[in-house]
Motif scaffolding. Sequence first.
Motif, PDB file in Angstrom:
ATOM      1  N   TYR A   1       0.658  -1.930  -6.644  1.00  0.00           N
ATOM      2  CA  TYR A   1       0.573  -1.317  -5.314  1.00  0.00           C
ATOM      3  C   TYR A   1      -0.818  -1.535  -4.745  1.00  0.00           C
ATOM      4  CZ  TYR A   1      -1.980   2.521  -7.546  1.00  0.00           C
ATOM      5  OH  TYR A   1      -2.913   3.255  -8.230  1.00  0.00           O
ATOM      6  N   ARG A   2      -0.914  -1.325  -3.438  1.00  0.00           N
ATOM      7  CA  ARG A   2      -2.204  -1.430  -2.759  1.00  0.00           C
ATOM      8  C   ARG A   2      -2.251  -0.413  -1.628  1.00  0.00           C
ATOM      9  NH1 ARG A   2      -1.946  -4.075   2.080  1.00  0.00           N
ATOM     10  NH2 ARG A   2       0.034  -5.148   2.531  1.00  0.00           N
ATOM     11  N   ILE A   3      -3.469  -0.076  -1.220  1.00  0.00           N
ATOM     12  CA  ILE A   3      -3.685   0.872  -0.131  1.00  0.00           C
ATOM     13  C   ILE A   3      -3.802   0.095   1.172  1.00  0.00           C
ATOM     14  CG2 ILE A   3      -5.237   2.614   0.805  1.00  0.00           C
ATOM     15  CD1 ILE A   3      -6.027   3.302  -2.058  1.00  0.00           C
ATOM     16  N   HIS A   4      -2.942   0.393   2.132  1.00  0.00           N
ATOM     17  CA  HIS A   4      -3.001  -0.292   3.427  1.00  0.00           C
ATOM     18  C   HIS A   4      -3.594   0.593   4.523  1.00  0.00           C
ATOM     19  CE1 HIS A   4       0.359   1.905   5.347  1.00  0.00           C
ATOM     20  NE2 HIS A   4       0.866   1.960   4.121  1.00  0.00           N
ATOM     21  N   SER A   5      -3.715   1.889   4.264  1.00  0.00           N
ATOM     22  CA  SER A   5      -4.343   2.794   5.225  1.00  0.00           C
ATOM     23  C   SER A   5      -5.354   3.653   4.469  1.00  0.00           C
ATOM     24  CB  SER A   5      -3.298   3.671   5.914  1.00  0.00           C
ATOM     25  OG  SER A   5      -3.922   4.620   6.759  1.00  0.00           O
ATOM     26  N   ALA A   6      -6.617   3.324   4.640  1.00  0.00           N
ATOM     27  CA  ALA A   6      -7.661   4.037   3.906  1.00  0.00           C
ATOM     28  C   ALA A   6      -7.761   5.496   4.324  1.00  0.00           C
ATOM     29  CB  ALA A   6      -9.003   3.332   4.106  1.00  0.00           C
TER      30      ALA A   6
END
Length: 267
Positions: free
Chosen positions: A105-110
């Motif tokens: 997974y990755r963060i797209h909205s910090a």
Amino acid sequence: IADRQEGIGVCGWILVSLSFLLVLITFPLSIWACIKVVREYERAVVFRLGRILSKKAKGPGMILVLPCTDTFLKVDLRTVTCRIPPQEILTRDAVTAQVDGVVHYRIHSAISAVANVTDVHSATLLLAQTALRNVLGTQSLAQLLAGREETAHSIQATLSSATEQWGVKVARVEIKDIRIPMAMQRAMAAEAEAAREARAKVVAAAGEMNASKALQQASMVLAESPAGLQLRYLQTLTTVAAQNNSTIVFPLPINMFGSLGQKSTGG
């Protein structure tokens, strides 16, 4: 929380103005404390007097932070590979198994990752464990072993719908290993062996039936041609002689012995 935007009030603007004034008075020494560098794969969420400065995270590059009123947090946007610890599950057909997996997974909205959840990585890991147990608990052992791809897609869909408000995008879910008790493994092996033996017996029986039909047709052909029977007999003798055998069996018709018996009785 990340979607809410309010002003900092009159007192807030006064404090911000005093912070700007302090920067100007101590310039150029204060510039080293105000300028921060954000890497290409990072984003900075700036808080001014406890409030998020804007809806969009800052970076990459240099950002300006006031020394007394602003704080910031850096968020890594790179893909995170998280290993799901082995989970003890009970399948739909009452079989106990241990299953582990991997989540990418990755963060797209910090801003959502900082403002909407306390620890986004820990929350994603715990949610992945729960989703793994919930999804696999509705499947049988055969479905679990044969449909890993479908199971992984179901877990991914469940995680994506839950982590969307956290600013997390689940890229991929993989079922790494499935461990079942040794007694169940032996039972499955015995079942598979019995199934293979049953198929082998069916194939052997079909071969015997085809061979008997072929022999029946051959006997009918030889019965119509006595010369063909003699040629077949000579061919069999040639085959036996080619194998270096010292004993050759000559078959004699039964009717010959009957005629010899009648002659001896008459004499």
